[in-house]
Design an enzyme around this catalytic site. Structure first.
Site, PDB file in Angstrom:
ATOM      1  N   HIS A 126      -0.224   4.576   0.173  1.00 43.46           N
ATOM      2  CA  HIS A 126      -0.882   5.801   0.619  1.00 43.46           C
ATOM      3  C   HIS A 126      -1.488   5.583   2.006  1.00 43.46           C
ATOM      4  O   HIS A 126      -1.605   4.456   2.494  1.00 43.46           O
ATOM      5  CB  HIS A 126      -1.990   6.198  -0.366  1.00 43.46           C
ATOM      6  CG  HIS A 126      -3.080   5.175  -0.470  1.00 43.46           C
ATOM      7  ND1 HIS A 126      -2.966   4.026  -1.231  1.00 43.46           N
ATOM      8  CD2 HIS A 126      -4.311   5.092   0.127  1.00 43.46           C
ATOM      9  CE1 HIS A 126      -4.068   3.312  -1.120  1.00 43.46           C
ATOM     10  NE2 HIS A 126      -4.899   3.932  -0.298  1.00 43.46           N
TER      11      HIS A 126
ATOM     12  N   LYS B 147       0.846  -1.191   0.000  1.00 45.77           N
ATOM     13  CA  LYS B 147       0.000   0.000   0.000  1.00 45.77           C
ATOM     14  C   LYS B 147       0.885   1.246   0.000  1.00 45.77           C
ATOM     15  O   LYS B 147       1.801   1.363   0.829  1.00 45.77           O
ATOM     16  CB  LYS B 147      -0.904  -0.002   1.236  1.00 45.77           C
ATOM     17  CG  LYS B 147      -1.939   1.109   1.254  1.00 45.77           C
ATOM     18  CD  LYS B 147      -2.855   0.994   2.476  1.00 45.77           C
ATOM     19  CE  LYS B 147      -3.893   2.108   2.497  1.00 45.77           C
ATOM     20  NZ  LYS B 147      -4.767   2.017   3.675  1.00 45.77           N
TER      21      LYS B 147
END
Length: 228
Positions: free
Chosen positions: A106, A104
């Site tokens: 963000h 991931k």
């Protein structure tokens, strides 16, 4: 055999997680039995499953660990359910952690891990459903060790799975769990073994689940693929 192991074997049957028949494994082997932890689908099933895992971890490794690492995807609910059960059964708060298949990039929780972010000083138990060849640990082990800032900073206490299939891992004569222990230096254990299953459902059972015919097929399978 401990009572909780007997109960766990019958629990797998009731939840249709452990089945007998003819199944093609990922390895290409034709097996007379198959275990699928993805068949635990209700809250009560997962709660009960977590308790069996917690008991097996407690029996095999004690309480000297901090984190349950469940490899994605099936390991995620296993780690969550077992961390809840461990708190209730033994009064110890255990964190859960998993890897992400895709990192991931963000948000506040970006990175390669889901849940707790393991770090130096943590003691980790790896939790999975079943391992036949031992291949999954080849992906899991480096992901855990990659979180270290100093060599040996994270200690892997051991690995726990539901079922030891007790068959050769790849070209080896050893079982997958024995191969993992020898290669990585930490104990790899199971809640129950196939020997336990046979004892409960056939030797001491009514032979309605493992019939004489299925037992003969299991014996034939182990004659070819059984670990030494």
């Amino acid at each position: 055999m401990e009572q909780y192991k007997k109960e766990f074997i019958n629990f797998m049957i009731e939840c249709q997680v452990l089945k007998f028949g003819s199944f093609t494994l990922k390895s290409g082997r034709q097996s007379p039995f198959f275990m699928n932890a993805g068949a635990y689908i209700t809250g009560s099933q997962l709660f009960t499953l977590g308790k069996y895992y917690a008991q097996a971890i407690h029996d095999n490794f004690g309480d000297d660990f901090d984190v349950l690492f469940g490899p994605a995807y099936k390991g995620i609910p296993l780690a969550v359910a077992t961390s809840i059960a461990y708190s209730q059964l033994y009064g110890k708060e255990v964190k859960y952690c998993s890897d992400r298949k895709e990192e991931k990039d963000h948000g506040a929780d970006k990175g390669a891990l889901l849940g707790y972010k393991i770090k130096d000083g943590d003691r980790v138990v790896i939790i999975e459903d079943v391992t036949t060849s031992g291949k999954s640990i080849e992906e899991t082990y480096p992901k855990i060790k990659a979180q270290e800032t100093t060599e040996g900073g994270i200690k892997i206490v051991g690995e726990i799975v539901s079922l030891n299939r007790m068959e050769k891992a790849g070209d080896s004569d050893e079982s997958a769990l024995d191969t993992i222990t020898k290669k990585y230096g930490f104990p790899a254990k199971a809640i129950v073994t196939m020997q336990d299953v046979i004892e409960e459902l056939y030797t001491n059972g009514d032979k309605s689940i493992i019939t004489d015919q299925i037992k003969a097929e299991i014996d034939k399978y182990y004659a070819e693929y059984g670990a030494k």
